[in-house]
Motif scaffolding. Structure first.
Motif, mmCIF file in Angstrom:
data_model
loop_
_atom_site.group_PDB
_atom_site.id
_atom_site.type_symbol
_atom_site.label_atom_id
_atom_site.label_comp_id
_atom_site.label_asym_id
_atom_site.label_seq_id
_atom_site.Cartn_x
_atom_site.Cartn_y
_atom_site.Cartn_z
ATOM 1 N N GLU A 24 0.783 -1.269 -0.025
ATOM 2 C CA GLU A 24 -0.029 0.111 -0.226
ATOM 3 C C GLU A 24 0.915 1.356 0.042
ATOM 4 O O GLU A 24 1.940 1.309 0.646
ATOM 5 C CB GLU A 24 -0.929 -0.003 1.186
ATOM 6 N N TYR A 25 0.354 2.223 -0.700
ATOM 7 C CA TYR A 25 1.085 3.422 -0.758
ATOM 8 C C TYR A 25 -0.061 4.697 -0.535
ATOM 9 O O TYR A 25 -1.045 4.358 -0.965
ATOM 10 C CB TYR A 25 1.939 3.827 -2.037
ATOM 11 N N ALA A 26 0.395 5.773 -0.018
ATOM 12 C CA ALA A 26 -0.571 6.986 0.398
ATOM 13 C C ALA A 26 0.312 7.983 -0.136
ATOM 14 O O ALA A 26 1.324 8.377 0.571
ATOM 15 C CB ALA A 26 -1.386 6.909 1.350
ATOM 16 N N LEU A 27 -0.172 8.842 -0.900
ATOM 17 C CA LEU A 27 0.562 10.134 -1.273
ATOM 18 C C LEU A 27 -0.139 11.240 -1.905
ATOM 19 O O LEU A 27 -1.506 11.054 -2.087
ATOM 20 C CB LEU A 27 1.652 9.962 -2.204
ATOM 21 N N GLY A 28 0.190 12.704 -1.448
ATOM 22 C CA GLY A 28 -0.590 13.776 -2.041
ATOM 23 C C GLY A 28 -1.121 14.387 -0.951
ATOM 24 O O GLY A 28 -0.569 14.226 0.200
ATOM 25 N N LYS A 29 -2.124 15.346 -1.012
ATOM 26 C CA LYS A 29 -2.485 16.387 -0.076
ATOM 27 C C LYS A 29 -4.121 15.948 0.019
ATOM 28 O O LYS A 29 -4.842 16.019 -0.953
ATOM 29 C CB LYS A 29 -2.414 17.678 -0.190
ATOM 30 N N GLU A 30 -4.386 15.589 1.514
ATOM 31 C CA GLU A 30 -5.985 15.396 1.516
ATOM 32 C C GLU A 30 -6.781 16.458 1.290
ATOM 33 O O GLU A 30 -6.330 17.563 1.183
ATOM 34 C CB GLU A 30 -6.147 14.890 3.140
ATOM 35 N N ASN A 31 -7.825 16.311 0.847
ATOM 36 C CA ASN A 31 -8.848 17.319 0.442
ATOM 37 C C ASN A 31 -8.339 18.037 -0.636
ATOM 38 O O ASN A 31 -8.901 18.984 -1.033
ATOM 39 C CB ASN A 31 -9.240 18.195 1.393
ATOM 40 N N GLN A 32 -7.275 17.685 -1.506
ATOM 41 C CA GLN A 32 -7.014 18.304 -2.730
ATOM 42 C C GLN A 32 -6.767 17.253 -3.783
ATOM 43 O O GLN A 32 -7.477 16.895 -4.677
ATOM 44 C CB GLN A 32 -5.583 18.975 -2.545
ATOM 45 N N ILE A 33 -5.521 16.796 -3.769
ATOM 46 C CA ILE A 33 -5.358 15.277 -4.816
ATOM 47 C C ILE A 33 -4.559 14.466 -3.916
ATOM 48 O O ILE A 33 -3.591 14.622 -3.225
ATOM 49 C CB ILE A 33 -4.536 15.675 -6.035
ATOM 50 N N PHE A 34 -5.190 13.483 -3.682
ATOM 51 C CA PHE A 34 -4.947 12.299 -2.883
ATOM 52 C C PHE A 34 -4.627 10.971 -3.705
ATOM 53 O O PHE A 34 -5.724 10.605 -4.217
ATOM 54 C CB PHE A 34 -5.632 12.352 -1.730
ATOM 55 N N THR A 35 -3.658 10.300 -3.540
ATOM 56 C CA THR A 35 -3.613 9.121 -4.153
ATOM 57 C C THR A 35 -3.128 7.765 -3.494
ATOM 58 O O THR A 35 -2.410 7.979 -2.606
ATOM 59 C CB THR A 35 -2.461 9.181 -5.745
ATOM 60 N N VAL B 7 -8.065 10.808 -5.784
ATOM 61 C CA VAL B 7 -9.312 11.751 -5.480
ATOM 62 C C VAL B 7 -9.023 13.151 -5.609
ATOM 63 O O VAL B 7 -8.085 13.489 -5.003
ATOM 64 C CB VAL B 7 -9.914 11.044 -4.206
ATOM 65 N N ASN B 8 -9.777 13.705 -6.384
ATOM 66 C CA ASN B 8 -9.366 15.253 -6.615
ATOM 67 C C ASN B 8 -10.517 16.098 -6.099
ATOM 68 O O ASN B 8 -11.746 15.926 -6.774
ATOM 69 C CB ASN B 8 -9.075 15.474 -8.088
ATOM 70 N N HIS B 9 -10.438 17.056 -5.275
ATOM 71 C CA HIS B 9 -11.469 17.802 -4.856
ATOM 72 C C HIS B 9 -11.280 19.079 -5.622
ATOM 73 O O HIS B 9 -10.406 19.833 -5.566
ATOM 74 C CB HIS B 9 -11.238 17.948 -3.208
ATOM 75 N N ASP B 10 -12.510 19.365 -6.037
ATOM 76 C CA ASP B 10 -12.907 20.903 -6.599
ATOM 77 C C ASP B 10 -13.928 21.411 -5.916
ATOM 78 O O ASP B 10 -15.023 21.407 -5.929
ATOM 79 C CB ASP B 10 -13.433 20.556 -8.133
ATOM 80 N N ARG B 11 -13.532 22.326 -4.848
ATOM 81 C CA ARG B 11 -14.270 23.001 -3.974
ATOM 82 C C ARG B 11 -15.066 23.930 -4.617
ATOM 83 O O ARG B 11 -16.469 24.039 -4.127
ATOM 84 C CB ARG B 11 -13.490 23.473 -2.815
ATOM 85 N N SER B 12 -14.687 24.505 -5.596
ATOM 86 C CA SER B 12 -15.527 26.006 -5.965
ATOM 87 C C SER B 12 -16.718 25.388 -6.746
ATOM 88 O O SER B 12 -17.751 25.864 -6.742
ATOM 89 C CB SER B 12 -14.474 26.736 -6.661
ATOM 90 N N ASN B 13 -16.429 24.240 -7.410
ATOM 91 C CA ASN B 13 -17.534 23.624 -8.199
ATOM 92 C C ASN B 13 -18.313 22.772 -7.603
ATOM 93 O O ASN B 13 -18.977 21.951 -7.945
ATOM 94 C CB ASN B 13 -17.219 23.135 -9.401
ATOM 95 N N LYS B 14 -18.009 22.448 -6.333
ATOM 96 C CA LYS B 14 -18.494 21.360 -5.403
ATOM 97 C C LYS B 14 -18.730 19.964 -6.050
ATOM 98 O O LYS B 14 -19.947 19.337 -6.223
ATOM 99 C CB LYS B 14 -19.978 21.893 -4.867
ATOM 100 N N LYS B 15 -17.589 19.503 -6.449
ATOM 101 C CA LYS B 15 -17.387 18.240 -6.931
ATOM 102 C C LYS B 15 -16.099 17.491 -6.879
ATOM 103 O O LYS B 15 -15.046 18.173 -6.506
ATOM 104 C CB LYS B 15 -17.767 18.021 -8.534
ATOM 105 N N VAL B 16 -16.316 16.126 -6.891
ATOM 106 C CA VAL B 16 -14.776 15.453 -6.506
ATOM 107 C C VAL B 16 -14.746 14.316 -7.710
ATOM 108 O O VAL B 16 -15.841 13.895 -8.031
ATOM 109 C CB VAL B 16 -15.186 14.782 -5.167
ATOM 110 N N SER B 17 -13.692 14.389 -8.371
ATOM 111 C CA SER B 17 -13.547 13.368 -9.332
ATOM 112 C C SER B 17 -12.520 12.269 -8.670
ATOM 113 O O SER B 17 -11.502 12.412 -7.976
ATOM 114 C CB SER B 17 -12.867 14.142 -10.683
ATOM 115 N N PHE B 18 -12.853 11.131 -9.598
ATOM 116 C CA PHE B 18 -11.889 10.115 -8.948
ATOM 117 C C PHE B 18 -11.386 9.471 -10.291
ATOM 118 O O PHE B 18 -11.787 9.425 -11.313
ATOM 119 C CB PHE B 18 -13.017 9.077 -8.348
ATOM 120 N N ILE B 19 -10.088 8.836 -10.022
ATOM 121 C CA ILE B 19 -9.618 8.038 -11.172
ATOM 122 C C ILE B 19 -8.924 6.986 -10.695
ATOM 123 O O ILE B 19 -8.391 6.919 -9.369
ATOM 124 C CB ILE B 19 -8.356 8.927 -11.643
#
Lengths: 360, 110
Positions: free
Chosen positions: A155-166, A227-239
């Motif tokens: 398992e790996y975890a990297l990035g910033k929570e609530n921004q882009i998190f992989t 997981v990528n958070h787009d606060r201004s458009n109130k949406k979260v995209s997933f890859i």
């Protein structure tokens, strides 16, 4: 003067030594001269980069770097990297001139970089000139791990929570859905909400990678979730991405006792063109399951994710596997000229998607 | 005699994979079936009781988990016995009950 210095044997030996050292000095001097000559008129950064990549194979990323918008160019780029990876060749990825970069591309860069580094193959790259794009990569922790050993882990975890998190894993991790859901729903609705379709999607994909990404063994391939958070458009995209064999290759290798064995024969007369894009449409719509197994798919696997989409529990579902690009929401199934070994899935969650109160 | 009630959320709020070996944080269907459902199912059958499985209170289900739990039970005890003994509650995801009943019907007896 000591007697030894006046002896002829000493003088011969000393002369030889002096000549040898002079020769060495002259070679070094010439090398230095050549190096300085090459570096003339170049900035310090350029010289540093040249020094860095002198032992690496340079590969340039697509200018418009997006798996979703430019799948063929991106697959070409991934396939080049894969070849180098299989040959254990060190790589320098040139990102300087990219003009567009999205989360799908960032996820690919991060996952490829980890794949190289876990096999101890050198992997390096430069910053995009465009500051916004560079920032996107910095936030993903891509550069943080470039010069850092990462070791072999499940398992790996990297990035910033609530921004882009992989996150990467080889196993099914159902607890991850809890964390991802809590964060995503807070970004979208300002409070934690339960999104059952999101968990269904994550579980089906993790289970698929764990069971089918490698033909010979379960749990061999990593999956990557960004997981990528787009606060201004109130949406979260997933890859979600895995570098397994892909859907069609997996189907081709089903053993005799598997319910999918001989599937192509069974669906042959339902096909007009017979290419993978047509087969994929049948697969996602559950028609293939019905024809091959004689049973309704009952939410299983990829058609189950399409069902989650049709229940409005997620939106903007797009899938790339082998040589098919599918924009599922718009029912577009396109045959690609490049073959991607793996499965790439992206979707979004926004304020219009179904949700219920947070489970306590 | 009262019905026996099992709440899946008491087992885990995040039910996950089909088999135990598919993940350390997977809360598998195999684990739920072997440790929770099957013992209660045996008691319910022995006492001619109904077993109510409450599916609400989790963050969602993967189909492999559901198939392994209920299809797996049907493979061991026969689908008619399972359908006769078990009732379901799923207010949060009503479509689950229909799917589960199909998993039970299509489970092949070993």
């Amino acid at each position: 003067m000591k007697k030894i210095y006046t002896t002829s044997s000493y003088k011969i030996r000393n002369n030889k030594r002096a000549k040898r050292f002079l020769k060495r000095r002259l070679v070094s001097k010439q090398k230095r001269k050549n190096k300085n000559h090459k570096g003339q008129g170049k900035s310090k950064e350029v010289r540093q980069e040249e020094r860095l990549i002198s032992n690496l194979t340079k590969i340039t990323a697509p200018k418009h770097f997006s798996f979703v918008e430019k799948p063929e160019e991106t697959i070409k780029f991934i396939n080049k990297l894969e070849k180098l990876y299989l040959n254990r060749t060190s790589v320098f990825v040139n990102l300087k001139d990219i003009t567009f970069l999205d989360y799908s591309a960032v996820t690919i860069l991060v996952s490829v970089m980890f794949s190289f580094k876990t096999r101890n193959i050198q992997f390096n790259g430069n910053f995009p000139k465009n500051g916004d794009l560079a920032r996107l990569l910095i936030n993903s922790d891509f550069f943080k791990y470039l010069n850092k050993p990462i070791g072999k882990k499940i398992e790996y975890a990297l990035g910033k929570e609530n921004q882009i998190f992989t996150r990467a894993n080889k196993e099914v991790n159902s607890e991850l859905g809890y964390i991802v859901m809590a964060e995503a729903s807070t970004t979208i609705w300002g409070e934690k909400r339960t999104c059952k379709g999101l968990q269904r999607t994550l579980l089906e994909l993790m289970q698929n990678t764990n069971n089918h990404a490698d033909i010979n063994k379960k749990g061999e391939k990593h999956w990557w979730l960004s997981v990528n958070h787009d606060r201004s458009n109130k949406k979260v995209s997933f890859i979600f991405i895995d570098y397994g064999v892909g859907i069609f290759e997996s189907l081709k290798h089903k053993p005799n006792d598997n319910k999918w064995f001989g599937w192509l024969e069974k669906i042959k007369n339902r096909l007009v063109y017979g290419d993978n894009s047509e087969i994929f449409k049948l697969l996602l719509e559950g028609q293939m399951h019905l024809t091959v197994t004689g049973q309704h798919f009952r939410g299983k696997g990829l058609p189950g994710i399409r069902e989650v989409l049709s229940r409005n529990q997620i939106c903007n579902l797009r899938i790339i596997s082998n040589n098919v690009f599918s924009d599922v929401a718009n029912e577009k199934y396109i045959k690609l000229n490049e073959e991607f070994s793996g499965t790439f899935v992206t979707w979004e969650l926004n304020e219009n998607n179904k949700n219920i109160k947070w489970i306590t | 005699m009262d019905n026996i009630i099992i709440k899946v959320c008491d087992f885990s709020k995040t039910p996950g994979s089909r088999y135990r070996d598919e993940g350390k944080k997977a809360h598998s269907g195999q684990e739920f079936r072997e440790e929770i459902l099957e013992p209660s199912f045996k008691i319910a059958m022995a006492n001619n009781q109904k077993l109510l499985v409450d599916l609400d209170g989790t963050i969602g289900y993967g189909t492999s988990w559901l198939e392994e739990v209920f299809g797996g039970l049907a493979r061991a005890y026969g689908n008619e016995k399972v359908l006769k003994t078990i009732d379901f509650k799923s207010e949060e995801e009503d479509y689950l009950i229909d799917d589960i009943k199909q998993y039970i019907k299509h489970a092949e007896i070993q």
